[in-house]
Structures are given as C-alpha cells and as structure tokens.
Design a protein around this motif. Structure first.
Motif, short mmCIF file in Angstrom:
data_model
loop_
_atom_site.label_atom_id
_atom_site.label_comp_id
_atom_site.label_asym_id
_atom_site.label_seq_id
_atom_site.Cartn_x
_atom_site.Cartn_y
_atom_site.Cartn_z
N GLU A 1 0.83 -1.22 0.00
CA GLU A 1 0.00 0.00 0.00
C GLU A 1 0.86 1.26 0.00
O GLU A 1 0.52 2.26 -0.65
CB GLU A 1 -0.92 0.00 1.23
N ASN B 1 0.67 4.18 -2.78
CA ASN B 1 0.37 5.58 -2.45
C ASN B 1 1.54 6.50 -2.78
O ASN B 1 1.34 7.65 -3.16
CB ASN B 1 -0.01 5.69 -0.97
N THR C 1 -3.97 -0.80 -7.71
CA THR C 1 -2.60 -0.51 -8.14
C THR C 1 -2.43 -0.80 -9.62
O THR C 1 -1.79 -0.03 -10.36
CB THR C 1 -1.60 -1.36 -7.33
#
Length: 795
Positions: free
Chosen positions: A601, A605, A636
C-alpha cells in the motif's frame, strides 16, 4: 573378543530400542499430525511470525543480524528467531510447515529423552514409558501446537543434547567433550533462557543415576551397551549388570557408598555453566523489564506471588493427573484462598520430607522431585512475566521429574507382584490410550484463534485476555457485533485493559464511529501515555475528523516512542497527501518503505504522490513493486495502467512538438508547450532549456517566465527562481501572486527579512488566499515572526 552370543544379545537390544523409537515417532506423529491443518493464532504468533517483517524476510544477512541484536517480544533468543526465519524461507506464511516443525522437534525430544534415560539407568521399558508420557501428555499440547512456543521445543532439543553430551563426557572426561557440552548449553540458552536450571539438573544426575557421588571401583562411570555376563546356568549375575543399574535401581545403598565431599569438585566442574546461567538470567530480566513484560511489586505484591507459586506447584501436579479444562491462559486472580495455600504448603512439605528421608533407598524420588521443583523456578511467578497465574507450557521439561518418580516408584512398589509384567502392559496401554484421547481432544481447541479462546472462556472465569483475543479474531472474520461484545466483556472484567480499549477503538473506527473510537484511544492513553500504537491509531482517527494538526502531534509522539514505526510514517504520508502536501508525503512514504520495504500500500500511495508531482518513471517503478508484493491489488494495477497511458500520450506529444519545431524553430509557443511536457515528465533540464529557448524569441512572455521560475524552484535552484520572478515583477509590478512566490522562495532560503518584505507587498497588492498562507510549508521559516502572527491573528 566379543563372542557370538554377546553380538546377538546386543543386536537384539538395539532392535528393541529401534522399535521403541519408531513407536514414539509413529504415535506422536499420528496424534499431532492434525496441527498441519491449524491456523496461526493471534496470541504471540503475530509478534513471532505473521506480522514480523524480519522473520518473514527469511535467512538474509540483515535478518540474521536482527535475530542476534533484537529484544523483540521481550526476549533475547536468536536461535528461536533463526528457526522461524528458516520456516518462512521454506514455507512462507503457510502455517502447516511452521506447525509441523514444532511437531518434529517434539518427536526428537521424546526420542532423545528415551535414549538418555536408557543410557544412564540401563532400564529399557521404564525409560520408554517416561518418554511416552512426555510425548503424549495433554499438558504438552500448548508447547507443540502453538507456533510461537517454538522456543519451548527448540530449547528442550538443546537441553536433551546437552544432557546426552554430558553423559558422553562422564564416560571419558576430556576437554573436547566438556567444550561440546558447554557449546550445546549455550545454544540452548540462545533458544530460550529456561535452560538456566540445567546445571542444577546435571548435578542431580551426578547423584542419581550417574552415581558420581559414590566411591566405587567403577568411578569414573564407564557406560556400556554390552550385555551383562551370564553364570554357568545362563542366568544374568545381578552384580554384573549395567554399571549404573545398582545406583539407579537398588533400594538399599549404605551410607558409606556416598561421600558428600565429592560434591565440591562436581560443582567446580560446572562453574562455567552456572556463570552462563546467571548471565542469561540477568540479561533476560532486563530485556523483559525494558519490554514492559515484568510486573512490578506494586501491581502484584511479593506475598501474593509466593503463595501463588506454592499453589501452582500443586496445581501442575493436579493437571498432570487430571488433564482436563486446560486453557491457553489462566488469569491471575490475586491472593489464593487460604485453604489452597495451607493445603499446598502441607503437601509440598510432606513430599519433600519423604523424598529427603528416602533419598538413599529411593534416590530417583529426591532427584525427580528436585528436578520438578527446580526447573519450574524460572517460570513459577516470583518474577512475574505476563498476566497468567500459570501456564501449561511451563511444564514441558519439569514434568519429566514427576514422570521418573511415578514410573520408577510404581516399578519398585510392584516388585513382588506375581503378574506384574502383565499388569504393567495392560495398565500402560490403558493409560497411554486415555492420554492420547485427551491430547487429540485438546488439540482440536488449537484449530484457530476462535476455537482456542472460546474454549479458554468456557473453562476459566473472568478471562479478560481470552475475551479480547476472541474479539480480535471475530473482527477478522467480519463478525463485528460479536467482536464488540467480547471487547466490552474484557473491559467489564478489567477496566484498565489497554489492549481492549485500543482494539475496541479500531473496530469502532472501521464502522465509521470515529468519535467513539477517539474516546477509546484517549482512555487507552490514560492507562499508558507511551503506547506508540495508540498514538498512531488516534492520529488516524483525528485525520478522519480533519484535525490534521492534532493528528500530526500524535504521529510525532508515536515516532518519539518508536522511531522505526513504519505505519506511522505511512499514515502521516496519507494525511499529507490528502492535503496536497506532496513533497512531505513522499518523504514519509520513503521512510515507511525504508523500515518496511514490503508494504504494498505504501508503494502504491507513493506512486500516486509521485504521479501528481509529475515524476512518472518513479511512480511506475513503485506501482510495479507494489504489484510484485501483492499481484492481486486491482487498484494498483489500474493506477499503473493510467500512468503508462499518460506517459505514452506525453511521449507522443513530445515527438509531435519536436517535429513541428524542426519545421518552425522560431515559434515560442511550440518551445513553451514542449517545455511543459518535459516538466510533466520531470525532465527539468530539458524543460528549462525549452523555456529559455521560448524566452529568447519572446523575452516578455510572463507565462513562460512563470513556468521557468517554477522549474527552477522544483530543481531547488532558488536564486535563479527569484531572479526570474523579479523579471516578472518588472513586467507586472501589481501582480500579487508573483510577490507571494518570491516570499516563499526567500523563506525556503531562510532569508526572513526579504521573505516578510515580499509577503507584505503581496498582501498590499491584494493577495488574500489566507488558507494557503496558513498551511503553505514554504513559509514555515517565518511563522514565528511577529509580522506573520499579527497578519494571521484576525484570519
């Protein structure tokens, strides 16, 4: 020469021993095979495996270094960490392999126990029965079925190897053999400090069955597997049996056989072991104390600990005899009842008195009893670690002493029975069958966290830890309402239970009940203001309420407590990215990934933030890394597709403009547009070159000057950026935005006076975007000035 009869007898003996070892392997594997289908549990397995990135990295140079330097989980046991890393290297996070490794060590421990007892006592069947009790007793389920208790079975493996090598040393003392014993002892301490009592056990073995306190012709003891000679009638001569058999099995030993003065050299022989044990004890105490695992005497007075220890000694024996209602955790209820204390004291005193009184007639009695009492000392609760009053896993080694007393004692009591062998065979089969059935039943409770803690709640009272952990497990399975009920029950039992407050807060936050979650986190901080995880969670909850400044305060406190807390950097990065403060967000994402490179993650990000900054190549690389870690991350994959499409389109535009410039090199707009596309790709040198080309054709183009200044600013060439903005001022002296940008450039360079002067001009010219002035990080260096404070006082 060894005659054929001796060879046949020796071969027969080896075959019997081999059959017994095979039996131990088959029956133990049959009983414990089901753990291969069990899951990890949320009690310590999280710390040891499922959320331990060092362990999950496998046997790398970095992780091995961490294993030898870390005090994670309030312990220093590098070999245990290495064993978990090896499992992750082989099995990944498939719990089957991790569980079966524990079973393998338990099988090895059972076989080694049999071989060692057989070797030093000369008794085949009694040694086999003790080993079978050890292998199959339900009290040992916890040590084997719990992945996090690898330290139990691994350290006991080295315990057995140390004892075995010690026997080898006693056979023929020598430096190399002595050093081997010492090395194995050190390795055992590096698996779990429970081995600190092993030097005392070796002294006990010196008394019985090794007989090193005795003065006799066979001193030092020479152990042999050769069968005893026979008399002319083919019967064994009792006086020529196994060299240790008289010491181990004879009920009558004259006082002259023992010389207590021989104890001194035997103690001196073990001084290095005692020194290592003492060092390990001190290190363990300070590690556990620094990790917050040791409870203070203010919380749990010494008198309560002593009385609980006395009751626990008897309770463990009771559970050994009647192994039902076993639980992963037995809560501490404070001072035991008076009748329990009195009964425990009387029983312990009576058994100790009888053991001492009969120590010459029945030496195994005193040895087994002292083995049990002594090996429980580190975990009996005088130094209280954790919240449990007692634990089944603590009996893994100590019960061997009781098993020896029972097996050898029953054998002596029934020595004159007419059908003793038949009775023993039937009784042993029945007893082992009963233990096997109970063990199989107990193993079912270890299937997963839900079954484990439901059972603990059913067989214990007021078990706050079990309610909390069951709540955690239920929430993980989407059973939120049940989860909240168990957290509330835990807090009803113990209102100061920090973990329950924190976990309840997490559930409430997930439900969108942010205000209630914040209340839980604040309650948790009242109990322990220095808990980094609570500060992190509270910060994230405050972000949901758009209270960024308060959230950052808690993130800062969390990092002060734990500088390597990756989740804090990740959450902080998310908060900054949400506000558009991309450069700071990128910095925190990078820090999170430095600590934990496998956070998919965070890579995603960070890719998003870099994309918004125009750093397309970097963004793409982080999207690819996120997909390597988690190939199923649909968002993603969508982000990567969008960026690649954007890059392809931008490249097409760049090629198109380059062709147009070849045809019309004097067109400033073409150079300007091409510079903008290069800037999007963060090819700053090419962007600046194209802007300069455009300005050489059209020097007074304010829009081109503006973008050139921004390119210089992005490249952190602040002097050139200011010089470019100054040219814009000459062209547009009343443009408030230009003065504001100049103020930012001077502030970044820490030129306070010039920054304030430019900001003052910007406001005079009509700049009134007060939200930007209040939050813009470029103005950070002037926020404490009187002018800035006065300027913002009424805004």
């Amino acid at each position: 020469m060894i005659n054929n009869e001796t060879k046949k007898t020796s071969s027969f003996t080896l075959r019997r021993e081999g059959v017994i070892c095979l039996f131990l392997v088959i029956v133990t594997l049959a009983v414990y095979w089901q753990v291969g289908n069990h899951a990890f549990v949320n009690y310590d397995d999280i710390k040891y495996v499922t959320e331990n990135r060092h362990v999950q990295a496998g046997l790398t140079l970095k992780s091995v270094k961490w294993a030898f330097t870390a005090t994670h989980a309030s312990n220093w046991h590098p070999l245990t960490w290495l064993s978990h890393m090896a499992d992750c290297q082989i099995y990944g996070l498939n719990p089957r392999g991790h569980h079966l490794t524990n079973v393998l060590f338990h099988i090895l421990n059972s076989i080694l126990l049999f071989i060692i007892l057989r070797r030093i006592t000369g008794s085949l069947w009694k040694s086999a029965f003790v080993a079978a009790l050890f292998a199959l007793h339900p009290l040992h389920v916890e040590s084997v079925a719990w992945v996090a208790e690898r330290k139990d079975v691994l350290s006991t493996f080295f315990w057995m190897l140390t004892m075995g090598s010690y026997i080898w040393y006693v056979e023929r003392p020598g430096t190399s053999r002595y050093l081997l014993v010492l090395l194995l002892f050190i390795l055992g301490l590096m698996a779990k400090p429970m081995l600190v009592t092993l030097p005392f056990v070796l002294l006990l073995l010196d008394y019985w069955p090794l007989g090193r306190f005795q003065v006799k012709k066979t001193d030092p003891v020479q152990l042999s597997d050769a069968p005893p000679p026979k008399d002319t009638k083919g019967k064994k001569r009792e006086s020529q049996q196994h060299p240790l058999k008289n010491a181990a099995q004879t009920n009558k030993i004259t006082g002259s056989d023992y010389q207590w003065s021989r104890a001194l050299p035997l103690i001196r022989e073990k001084i290095p072991f005692f020194v290592l044990a003492a060092t390990s004890s001190v290190v363990t105490f300070f590690v556990q104390q620094s990790g917050g695992a040791v409870r203070s005497f203010d919380v749990l007075p010494l008198t309560v600990r002593i009385f609980n220890a006395l009751v626990s000694y008897v309770s463990y024996i009771g559970k050994m005899i009647w192994p039902l209602n076993l639980a992963v955790l037995y809560p501490y209820y404070g001072m035991p009842a008076g009748w329990k204390i009195a009964g425990a004291c009387l029983l312990l005193a009576f058994i100790s008195f009888m053991a001492i009184r009969m120590m010459r007639q029945l030496p195994y009695f005193i040895i087994g009893w002292l083995w049990y009492l002594g090996t429980l000392v580190p975990v009996i609760g005088i130094v209280q670690v954790g919240s449990q009053a007692m634990a089944d896993r603590y009996t893994y080694v100590p019960l061997i002493g009781i098993f020896i007393i029972i097996v050898w004692g029953v054998s002596d009591l029934a020595a004159r029975w007419r059908y003793r062998k038949e009775v023993f065979v039937v009784t042993s089969a029945i007893l082992l069958s009963i233990l096997t059935g109970i063990t199989l039943f107990q193993l079912r409770h270890w299937t997963n966290s839900i079954t484990l803690f439901k059972h603990a709640i059913n067989v214990t009272d007021n078990n706050a830890v079990a309610h909390n952990n069951l709540g955690f497990a239920l929430f993980g399975h989407g059973r939120t309402a049940e989860s909240i009920n168990h957290y509330n029950e835990a807090l009803k039992i113990n209102p100061d239970y920090l973990l329950a407050h924190m976990n309840l807060g997490s559930v409430l936050a997930a439900q969108g009940r942010t205000a209630e979650a914040i209340d839980r986190y604040n309650e948790a901080l009242k109990i322990n203001p220095d808990n980094a995880k609570v500060h992190n969670n509270l910060g994230s909850a405050l972000i949901e309420q758009n209270k960024t400044a308060e959230a950052i305060d808690h993130y800062t406190k969390a990092l002060k407590i734990n500088p390597d807390y990756a989740d804090v950097h990740y959450n902080w990065g998310n908060a900054l990215a949400k506000e558009g403060r991309l450069e700071e967000a990128v910095s925190h994402y990078h820090e999170a990934l430095r600590i934990n490179p496998d956070n998919a993650e965070a890579h995603n990000n960070l890719g998003n933030a870099l994309f918004k900054q125009g750093k397309l190549d970097e963004a793409v690389s982080h999207y690819y890394e996120a997909l390597r870690i988690n190939p199923d991350a649909a968002q993603t994959r969508a982000n990567l597709k969008a960026v690649l499409a954007y890059v392809q389109e931008t490249d097409k535009d760049i090629k198109r403009l380059q062709k147009l410039i070849e045809v019309n090199p004097g067109n400033p707009e073409l150079h300007y547009d091409l510079g903008n596309f290069y800037y999007k790709k963060r090819n700053l040198d090419e962007a600046i070159y194209q802007y300069q080309k455009a300005l050489s054709i059209q020097p007074d183009a304010v829009n081109i000057l503006n973008n050139l200044a921004i390119a210089y600013m992005t490249k952190k060439e602040y002097e050139k950026a200011v010089a470019t903005f100054d040219k814009m001022v000459e062209l547009q002296p009343d443009n408030a935005d230009i003065y504001y940008n100049i103020a930012c450039m001077y502030s970044i360079q820490n030129k306070i006076e010039k920054s304030l002067e430019s900001l003052k001009k910007a406001v005079e010219k009509g700049y009134d975007n007060w939200d930007i002035i209040k939050t813009d990080q470029d103005l950070e260096n002037i926020r404490n000035t009187s002018f800035y404070k006065e300027l913002m006082s009424n805004r």
